[in-house]
Design an enzyme around this catalytic site. Structure first.
Site, PDB file in Angstrom:
ATOM      1  N   SER A 271       0.814  -1.207   0.000  1.00 17.13           N
ATOM      2  CA  SER A 271       0.000   0.000   0.000  1.00 17.13           C
ATOM      3  C   SER A 271       0.847   1.256   0.000  1.00 17.13           C
ATOM      4  O   SER A 271       2.019   1.239   0.357  1.00 17.13           O
ATOM      5  CB  SER A 271      -0.894   0.011   1.237  1.00 17.13           C
ATOM      6  OG  SER A 271      -0.086   0.191   2.392  1.00 17.13           O
ATOM      7  N   LYS A 272       0.213   2.314  -0.391  1.00 12.59           N
ATOM      8  CA  LYS A 272       0.883   3.586  -0.522  1.00 12.59           C
ATOM      9  C   LYS A 272       1.435   4.109   0.809  1.00 12.59           C
ATOM     10  O   LYS A 272       2.450   4.787   0.837  1.00 12.59           O
ATOM     11  CB  LYS A 272      -0.114   4.606  -1.097  1.00 12.59           C
ATOM     12  CG  LYS A 272       0.588   5.815  -1.673  1.00 12.59           C
ATOM     13  CD  LYS A 272      -0.292   6.589  -2.627  1.00 12.59           C
ATOM     14  CE  LYS A 272       0.550   7.615  -3.344  1.00 12.59           C
ATOM     15  NZ  LYS A 272       0.357   7.699  -4.753  1.00 12.59           N
TER      16      LYS A 272
END
Length: 487
Positions: free
Chosen positions: A255-256
């Site tokens: 994930s970012k």
RNA sequence: GGCGCAUUCGUCUAGCGGUUUAGGACACCGCCCUCUCAAGGCGGAGAUCACGGGUUCGAAUCCCGUAUGCGCUACCA
């Protein structure tokens, strides 16, 4: 087992940028196609109008292009199965959903979102699998006609027959079994008239003659719906291969929040496409022969779906960095020079002040010391501008009281040199050291400090040759003044 | 909660019943090389193969449970 000319596809949704996990999926599709003399297709899946992001499709295409993956058919380069953008295929889905409805394999549903939510809440509270209760399946033909005519909001649902086992044969995972009782009557056509992924994907894959569906593991759970759709249409199923997920260091889905996930982020940070592709290929696949460094064509040669892993892989930046170093070494000098020029401008230098020859010498000197092209600038600013400060620790360690006097002697020797090459500097320095009765290091380190301001870097004589005799002498003199003042 | 998938050094992985005192790579540590920093060479540490049962003469490898993690459970893909 593999059909004559397999056809595969990468089918991203344009909701932003190209995710590195997407790159991996695209890559495996590409490798599989190339390896087996097949075709690799790019299809844009933009049926969700709420999530549509302006320019996202273009960004996707650009990142893919940067990565070096070429598609045989795509929106930009259509083949005979277009259009390759789902939002332009609504008539096709319409036609197919009608067939499904006629055959009793799909049905209109007029239930309100409120009723659906209520139903789901109840099922969830009862610890049941939350699925639609087929309420609208009991509507009479007249009732349906009436509601339709009145423009009542509706969706179309898949009519899943319960009481069966559904088998999905997956190249990566083997046979996976599902109970049809827990397969939901998936919405196929949304109330806005657009198809959901499930319908559009199956219809397009069939129409585009896709032989192998290679996609992320997040799709495995909905594959029974897809398989049912193939069966209801009377179509032959493609082969499925569900790829393991890419993970954060804490093993959650990449994930970012925990680092960069966009291909463009890595590109902007100076990672080479060959390195990124090489790295991502290794996340979930290995040839089994200990080779880790690959060019794209070697990957094509060695790739096989059968050797894809089942478990998720942590995206570990250290190995990517190493791969970048390895690939950078192989980059042609001309390309490196061009890259360095860009970096010079970015760093605020005027790149036109440096000749290609000059830059090639810098690059040569730095080759073992850079992981990224920009480090040819950031790690050795002294090739482009005189040092403005001197590393404190190095000064404390290398600059002694008698250093200025030693340097005077050395300066004499250097000044006498005519157009010196590396060996000339070396001999001059050795002579000076000998005459002074000190070790070479007593001169080498202060000179390095004087010309570069740093304690590390390429061989001293290489640096001197690159910056030139006049500049060498000038910097030594300047350092004498400045460092002495510091003391 | 339900369903599905997974589980070998910190990480990526090799291994698909005996050739394994579990191999390689990255990262880490040490030595060599050396004017420094690297690179390179050599070496080291690091995995009771998640756990518990089976099957077998023999299991990391096959089977069953358990645990943990992840995915799906949307009119998102």
């Amino acid at each position: 087992m593999i059909s004559e000319t397999p056809r595969v596809r990468f089918a991203p949704s344009p909701t932003g940028y190209l995710h590195v996990g997407g790159l991996r999926t695209a890559l495996y599709n590409y490798l599989f196609a190339k390896k087996n003399n097949g075709k690799c297709i790019l299809r844009i899946e933009d049926t969700d109008r709420n999530r549509y992001v302006e320019g996202a499709a273009e960004s996707l295409v650009e990142s893919l292009k940067w990565s070096g993956l070429e598609f045989d058919e795509s929106p930009q380069n259509p083949g005979e199965y277009g259009p390759y953008t789902q939002s332009e295929r609504n008539e096709i889905y319409d036609k197919h959903i009608k067939q499904l409805i006629e055959d009793g394999n799909a049905y209109y549903c007029f239930c309100t979102p409120e009723r659906i939510k209520e139903l789901r809440d109840k099922q969830y509270a009862a610890k049941e699998q939350p699925i639609y209760d087929k309420h609208c399946l009991n509507l009479s033909k007249e009732e349906i006609e009436e509601k339709l005519a009145a423009g009542t909001p509706h969706v179309v649902r898949l009519n899943v027959r319960h009481g069966d086992k559904i088998y999905v044969d997956d190249i990566v995972r083997g046979r996976v079994e599902f109970d049809s009782n827990i397969v939901d009557d998936q919405v196929l056509i949304k109330s806005d008239g657009y198809p959901t992924y499930h319908l559009a994907n199956v219809v397009d894959d069939h129409l585009m003659k896709i032989s192998h569906v290679i996609r992320g593991e997040e799709w495995l759970s909905s594959t029974p719906k897809h398989v049912l759709l193939y069966d209801y249409f009377g179509w032959e199923r493609p082969q499925f291969a569900h790829l393991p997920l890419l993970l954060n260091p804490d093993k959650t889905k990449l994930s970012k929040r925990q680092g960069d996930v966009a291909v463009e982020d890595y590109r902007d940070k100076g990672y080479l496409r060959d390195a990124l592709v090489n790295f991502v290929a290794l996340l979930g696949w290995s040839a089994g022969d200990n080779q880790e460094f690959y060019k794209l064509d070697e990957l094509v040669e060695k790739f096989s779906l059968e050797r894809v892993h089942k478990a998720g892989a942590v995206f570990n930046i250290d190995k990517l960095n190493w791969l970048n170093f390895e690939h950078l070494r192989l980059m042609p000098v001309e390309d490196k020079i061009e890259g360095v020029r860009k970096e010079l401008d970015k760093a605020g230098y005027d790149n036109t002040k440096f000749s290609d020859e000059y830059l090639s010498h810098v690059i040569e000197a730095m080759v073992e010391r850079v992981n990224f092209i920009h480090e040819n600038v950031t790690n050795c600013p002294y090739f482009y501008t005189p040092p403005t400060e001197y590393d404190e620790k190095a000064v404390a360690k290398r600059w002694k009281e008698d250093t200025p006097a030693h340097l005077d002697k050395l300066l004499e020797k250097f000044e006498a040199l005519d157009n010196p090459v590396k060996e000339a500097y070396e001999n001059a320095l050795k002579e000076a050291a000998e005459e002074l009765g000190v070790g070479n290091g007593k001169l080498i380190h202060p000179v390095r400090l004087s010309v570069s301001g740093m304690s590390g870097g390429p061989g001293l004589y290489d640096i001197l040759v690159i910056i030139g005799k006049d500049e060498t002498i000038r910097r030594i003199k300047e350092a004498k003044v400045k460092i002495t003042a510091l003391k």
